[in-house]
Design a protein around this motif. Structure first.
Motif, short mmCIF file in Angstrom:
data_model
loop_
_atom_site.label_atom_id
_atom_site.label_comp_id
_atom_site.label_asym_id
_atom_site.label_seq_id
_atom_site.Cartn_x
_atom_site.Cartn_y
_atom_site.Cartn_z
N ALA A 106 -43.37 32.04 13.92
CA ALA A 106 -43.28 32.35 12.49
C ALA A 106 -42.13 33.33 12.23
CB ALA A 106 -44.60 32.92 11.98
N LEU A 107 -41.99 34.33 13.09
CA LEU A 107 -40.90 35.29 12.95
C LEU A 107 -39.54 34.61 13.11
CD1 LEU A 107 -42.39 38.29 14.91
CD2 LEU A 107 -41.64 38.33 12.54
N CYS A 108 -39.45 33.73 14.09
CA CYS A 108 -38.20 33.01 14.32
C CYS A 108 -37.83 32.17 13.09
CB CYS A 108 -38.31 32.14 15.56
SG CYS A 108 -36.79 31.29 16.01
N ASN A 109 -38.80 31.49 12.52
CA ASN A 109 -38.54 30.68 11.33
C ASN A 109 -38.14 31.52 10.13
OD1 ASN A 109 -38.83 28.12 12.36
ND2 ASN A 109 -41.02 28.03 11.94
N LEU A 110 -38.76 32.70 9.97
CA LEU A 110 -38.40 33.58 8.87
C LEU A 110 -36.96 34.07 9.02
CD1 LEU A 110 -41.46 35.91 8.19
CD2 LEU A 110 -40.25 34.49 6.55
N GLN A 111 -36.58 34.44 10.24
CA GLN A 111 -35.25 34.98 10.45
C GLN A 111 -34.17 33.92 10.47
OE1 GLN A 111 -34.84 37.60 13.79
NE2 GLN A 111 -36.03 39.21 12.82
N GLN A 112 -34.54 32.69 10.77
CA GLN A 112 -33.54 31.63 10.91
C GLN A 112 -32.76 31.39 9.62
OE1 GLN A 112 -33.20 30.32 14.08
NE2 GLN A 112 -31.29 29.59 13.26
N ARG A 113 -33.44 31.47 8.48
CA ARG A 113 -32.76 31.25 7.20
C ARG A 113 -31.69 32.31 6.95
NH1 ARG A 113 -38.10 30.55 3.72
NH2 ARG A 113 -38.77 31.95 5.34
N SER A 114 -32.06 33.57 7.14
CA SER A 114 -31.10 34.66 6.95
C SER A 114 -29.99 34.60 7.98
CB SER A 114 -31.80 36.01 7.05
OG SER A 114 -32.74 36.14 6.03
N PHE A 115 -30.34 34.22 9.19
CA PHE A 115 -29.33 34.12 10.24
C PHE A 115 -28.30 33.04 9.90
CE2 PHE A 115 -27.79 32.08 14.11
CZ PHE A 115 -27.07 33.15 14.65
N ALA A 116 -28.75 31.92 9.38
CA ALA A 116 -27.83 30.84 9.02
C ALA A 116 -26.83 31.31 7.97
CB ALA A 116 -28.60 29.62 8.53
N LEU A 117 -27.30 32.04 6.96
CA LEU A 117 -26.39 32.58 5.94
C LEU A 117 -25.46 33.62 6.54
CD1 LEU A 117 -28.78 32.94 2.88
CD2 LEU A 117 -26.85 31.38 3.11
N HIS A 118 -26.00 34.48 7.38
CA HIS A 118 -25.20 35.52 8.03
C HIS A 118 -24.07 34.89 8.85
CE1 HIS A 118 -24.39 39.28 10.16
NE2 HIS A 118 -24.35 38.56 11.27
N GLU A 119 -24.41 33.88 9.59
CA GLU A 119 -23.42 33.21 10.45
C GLU A 119 -22.40 32.42 9.61
OE1 GLU A 119 -23.69 30.74 14.57
OE2 GLU A 119 -25.00 30.09 12.95
N TYR A 120 -22.87 31.75 8.59
CA TYR A 120 -22.00 30.91 7.76
C TYR A 120 -20.93 31.74 7.06
CZ TYR A 120 -20.50 27.48 4.32
OH TYR A 120 -19.74 26.64 3.55
N TYR A 121 -21.31 32.91 6.61
CA TYR A 121 -20.37 33.75 5.88
C TYR A 121 -19.60 34.71 6.78
CZ TYR A 121 -22.01 31.77 1.59
OH TYR A 121 -22.31 30.88 0.59
N GLY A 122 -19.53 34.40 8.07
CA GLY A 122 -18.65 35.13 8.98
C GLY A 122 -19.22 36.40 9.57
N GLY A 123 -20.51 36.57 9.56
CA GLY A 123 -21.11 37.74 10.17
C GLY A 123 -20.99 37.69 11.69
N VAL A 124 -20.94 38.85 12.31
CA VAL A 124 -20.83 38.94 13.77
C VAL A 124 -22.14 38.48 14.39
CG1 VAL A 124 -20.49 40.52 15.70
CG2 VAL A 124 -19.22 40.85 13.59
N VAL A 125 -22.05 37.61 15.39
CA VAL A 125 -23.23 37.12 16.10
C VAL A 125 -23.01 37.34 17.59
CG1 VAL A 125 -24.66 35.11 16.62
CG2 VAL A 125 -23.68 35.38 14.34
N ARG A 126 -23.92 38.04 18.21
CA ARG A 126 -23.86 38.31 19.65
C ARG A 126 -24.67 37.27 20.41
NH1 ARG A 126 -19.61 41.40 20.00
NH2 ARG A 126 -19.81 43.26 18.74
N ASN A 127 -24.36 37.13 21.67
CA ASN A 127 -25.10 36.24 22.55
C ASN A 127 -26.18 37.06 23.24
OD1 ASN A 127 -26.01 34.33 24.31
ND2 ASN A 127 -24.02 33.84 25.18
N GLY A 128 -27.43 36.69 23.08
CA GLY A 128 -28.53 37.43 23.66
C GLY A 128 -28.95 36.94 25.04
N ALA A 129 -28.18 36.03 25.62
CA ALA A 129 -28.56 35.43 26.90
C ALA A 129 -28.61 36.46 28.03
CB ALA A 129 -27.63 34.29 27.26
N LEU A 130 -27.69 37.41 28.04
CA LEU A 130 -27.66 38.40 29.11
C LEU A 130 -28.91 39.27 29.09
CD1 LEU A 130 -26.07 39.61 31.45
CD2 LEU A 130 -25.01 41.16 29.82
N VAL A 131 -29.30 39.71 27.91
CA VAL A 131 -30.53 40.51 27.78
C VAL A 131 -31.74 39.68 28.19
CG1 VAL A 131 -32.03 41.71 26.14
CG2 VAL A 131 -29.56 41.94 25.96
#
Length: 158
Positions: A106-131
């Motif tokens: 549920a948390l992932c689904n809630l954040q996914q919408r905001s994340f898509a807008l954040h990413e689309y409008y050029g927001g910085v996105v880090r890779n969490g794979a190392l963590v």
């Protein structure tokens, strides 16, 4: 007099905006490492992204641990009353895992919408794979240090 135009669901990243990751990484950390990493990461990600639903996300994230504790106490009570047996406890214990994963999803689904807008409008996105990979290998030691060997804490944070 100037009017400001604001879209209600537009993410507004704050000072931590450079730490935003795809919400799939906190979900995977909840699956693979445990609550001790997944829940704080969801909260941090929501605030870093400036998610308009961050209060709702925080409430859901905070409900994971007390909900798990209540479920654990209910299972122990059912065991003491004879409704559950020792051999059925591992199967009943799956309900705690399902609870954590349902809230994580549920948390992932809630954040996914905001994340898509954040990413689309050029927001910085880090890779969490190392963590995520580090938590898989170091997670059991960190969990042991956090719980001190307590079974109840291990169930809640694991």
């Amino acid at each position: 007099m100037s009017a400001t135009y604001r879209i209600q669901d537009e993410p507004r990243p704050g000072a931590l905006g450079h730490l935003v990751v795809n919400p799939v990484f906190p979900l995977l950390s909840l699956l693979l490492a445990g609550t001790w990493l997944g829940v704080p990461w969801f909260i941090l990600n929501g605030f870093a992204m400036g998610s308009p639903t961050r209060r709702k996300e925080t409430v859901l994230a905070v409900l994971v641990i007390p909900g798990t504790l209540l479920l654990f106490q209910l299972l122990v009570l059912l065991l003491m009353e004879g409704v559950l047996t020792e051999s059925s406890m591992p199967y009943a214990g799956v309900s705690a895992i399902v609870w954590k994963l349902a809230l994580g999803y549920a948390l992932c689904n809630l954040q996914q919408r905001s994340f898509a807008l954040h990413e689309y409008y050029g927001g910085v996105v880090r890779n969490g794979a190392l963590v995520l990979v580090a938590s898989v290998f170091l997670g059991p030691r960190i969990l042991e240090a956090l719980t001190g060997g307590s079974t109840v804490l291990r169930v809640m944070l694991g």
